[in-house]
Design a protein around this motif. Structure first.
Motif, PDB file in Angstrom:
ATOM      1  N   TRP A   8       0.818  -1.222   0.000  1.00  0.00           N
ATOM      2  CA  TRP A   8       0.000   0.000   0.000  1.00  0.00           C
ATOM      3  C   TRP A   8       0.850   1.270   0.000  1.00  0.00           C
ATOM      4  O   TRP A   8       0.611   2.207  -0.762  1.00  0.00           O
ATOM      5  CB  TRP A   8      -0.925  -0.014   1.236  1.00  0.00           C
ATOM      6  CG  TRP A   8      -1.984   1.040   1.193  1.00  0.00           C
ATOM      7  CD1 TRP A   8      -1.944   2.262   1.814  1.00  0.00           C
ATOM      8  CD2 TRP A   8      -3.225   0.995   0.487  1.00  0.00           C
ATOM      9  NE1 TRP A   8      -3.079   2.974   1.549  1.00  0.00           N
ATOM     10  CE2 TRP A   8      -3.885   2.214   0.730  1.00  0.00           C
ATOM     11  CE3 TRP A   8      -3.839   0.041  -0.326  1.00  0.00           C
ATOM     12  CZ2 TRP A   8      -5.142   2.504   0.192  1.00  0.00           C
ATOM     13  CZ3 TRP A   8      -5.085   0.332  -0.873  1.00  0.00           C
ATOM     14  CH2 TRP A   8      -5.720   1.548  -0.608  1.00  0.00           C
ATOM     15  N   ASP A   9       1.885   1.286   0.825  1.00  0.00           N
ATOM     16  CA  ASP A   9       2.699   2.510   0.969  1.00  0.00           C
ATOM     17  C   ASP A   9       3.653   2.723  -0.201  1.00  0.00           C
ATOM     18  O   ASP A   9       4.316   3.756  -0.276  1.00  0.00           O
ATOM     19  CB  ASP A   9       3.489   2.464   2.289  1.00  0.00           C
ATOM     20  CG  ASP A   9       2.569   2.650   3.493  1.00  0.00           C
ATOM     21  OD1 ASP A   9       1.399   3.028   3.290  1.00  0.00           O
ATOM     22  OD2 ASP A   9       3.024   2.402   4.623  1.00  0.00           O
ATOM     23  N   GLN A  10       3.722   1.744  -1.110  1.00  0.00           N
ATOM     24  CA  GLN A  10       4.591   1.943  -2.280  1.00  0.00           C
ATOM     25  C   GLN A  10       3.927   2.820  -3.337  1.00  0.00           C
ATOM     26  O   GLN A  10       4.561   3.241  -4.293  1.00  0.00           O
ATOM     27  CB  GLN A  10       4.960   0.590  -2.901  1.00  0.00           C
ATOM     28  CG  GLN A  10       5.971  -0.160  -2.050  1.00  0.00           C
ATOM     29  CD  GLN A  10       6.029  -1.632  -2.385  1.00  0.00           C
ATOM     30  OE1 GLN A  10       5.600  -2.052  -3.459  1.00  0.00           O
ATOM     31  NE2 GLN A  10       6.534  -2.419  -1.449  1.00  0.00           N
ATOM     32  N   ASN A  11       2.635   3.077  -3.177  1.00  0.00           N
ATOM     33  CA  ASN A  11       1.924   3.947  -4.122  1.00  0.00           C
ATOM     34  C   ASN A  11       2.050   5.398  -3.642  1.00  0.00           C
ATOM     35  O   ASN A  11       1.457   5.777  -2.629  1.00  0.00           O
ATOM     36  CB  ASN A  11       0.441   3.526  -4.176  1.00  0.00           C
ATOM     37  CG  ASN A  11      -0.356   4.374  -5.147  1.00  0.00           C
ATOM     38  OD1 ASN A  11       0.048   5.494  -5.476  1.00  0.00           O
ATOM     39  ND2 ASN A  11      -1.487   3.861  -5.600  1.00  0.00           N
ATOM     40  N   PRO A  12       2.848   6.221  -4.347  1.00  0.00           N
ATOM     41  CA  PRO A  12       3.064   7.598  -3.877  1.00  0.00           C
ATOM     42  C   PRO A  12       1.768   8.415  -3.840  1.00  0.00           C
ATOM     43  O   PRO A  12       1.654   9.398  -3.099  1.00  0.00           O
ATOM     44  CB  PRO A  12       4.056   8.187  -4.887  1.00  0.00           C
ATOM     45  CG  PRO A  12       4.081   7.253  -6.042  1.00  0.00           C
ATOM     46  CD  PRO A  12       3.548   5.933  -5.611  1.00  0.00           C
TER      47      PRO A  12
END
Ligand SMILES: C[S@@+](CC[C@H](N)C(=O)[O-])C[C@H]1O[C@@H](n2cnc3c(N)ncnc32)[C@H](O)[C@@H]1O
Length: 228
Positions: A11-15
């Protein structure tokens, strides 16, 4: 495993998720300032559908205590890891006298308000970003959020404005966003005395018909002390 369990680790890899949360956090602070809550000492908050905790962690300087609630075990696990790392950082900084260590007490919890009510102490502020369009029992969840607020508390919901279904594409069985006035009326029916709404962010998303813009609405709903 739910859809969100499967997406938690990446989830947190999507800026785009961080960019959206940063814009919404700034707007939430402005809303809390406008209703006089930002300066309330010992402010208690609850984020509903907190995911990996991105928004809540951006708001951690606002709260003395923050409950970070989600119905995906994997999301809650990721949140716990992030909170533990942050608490360690604060501890290390304190030992090196780098800062005073004032940061919210963070509590990731696995709870689905569609299935159970929150039994913890009431909070001053509850907020939810991009959660409500996934909630089947919408009225029940909003009522439970109303009930967990202290008197003179406030609920802030940020979600999709009504759209034609292209945001999620086919096979999505949630809400296709919300018509702003109708959602405000629902909040008033549940007991909120004052509800303000405005467009707070425009998301861009690739759809079957190409790149589209999707406005997100922020509803700020105030709960007031019942007289008599
Ligand atoms: C689109 S994600 C948004 C996550 C986060 N708020 C963000 O903006 O990055 C929706 C989140 O709501 C959670 N969720 C969906 N239905 C829920 C429910 N009924 N109760 C609690 N959480 C729920 C999902 O597990 C997921 O983490």
């Amino acid at each position: 495993m739910s859809e969100f369990d499967a997406r938690a680790r990446s989830w947190d890899q999507n800026p785009g998720h961080l960019k959206r949360a940063e814009a919404v956090a700034a707007d939430i602070k402005a809303a809390l300032r406008a209703c006089g809550l930002l300066e309330r000492p010992g402010l208690r908050g609850l984020e509903y559908g907190a995911g990996t905790g991105t928004l809540g962690l951006l708001l951690r300087d606002v709260f003395a205590e923050l409950i970070m609630m989600d119905a995906s075990r994997e999301m809650v696990r990721v949140m716990e890891e992030k909170c533990r790392a942050l608490e360690q950082e604060v501890q290390d900084d304190k030992q090196e006298d780098k800062q005073d260590g004032s940061v919210a007490d963070l509590h990731p919890v696995f709870v689905n308000l569609e299935q159970e009510a929150w039994t913890g102490a009431p909070v001053d502020v509850a907020f939810a970003l991009m959660v409500m369009h996934h909630v089947g029992e919408l009225e029940l969840v909003l009522r439970r959020l109303y009930n967990l607020l202290d008197e003179e508390g406030c609920l802030i919901v940020v979600d999709l404005q009504a759209e034609d279904g292209s945001f999620h594409g086919e096979d999505f069985d949630g809400h296709l966003g919300f018509e702003p006035e109708r959602f405000s009326a629902l909040l008033k029916d549940l007991g909120f005395t004052r509800v303000d709404q405005h467009i707070c962010y425009i998301m861009e998303r690739e759809t079957a018909a190409g790149l589209r813009e999707f406005p997100l609405v922020m509803w700020v709903a105030a709960k007031e002390k019942k007289v008599g």
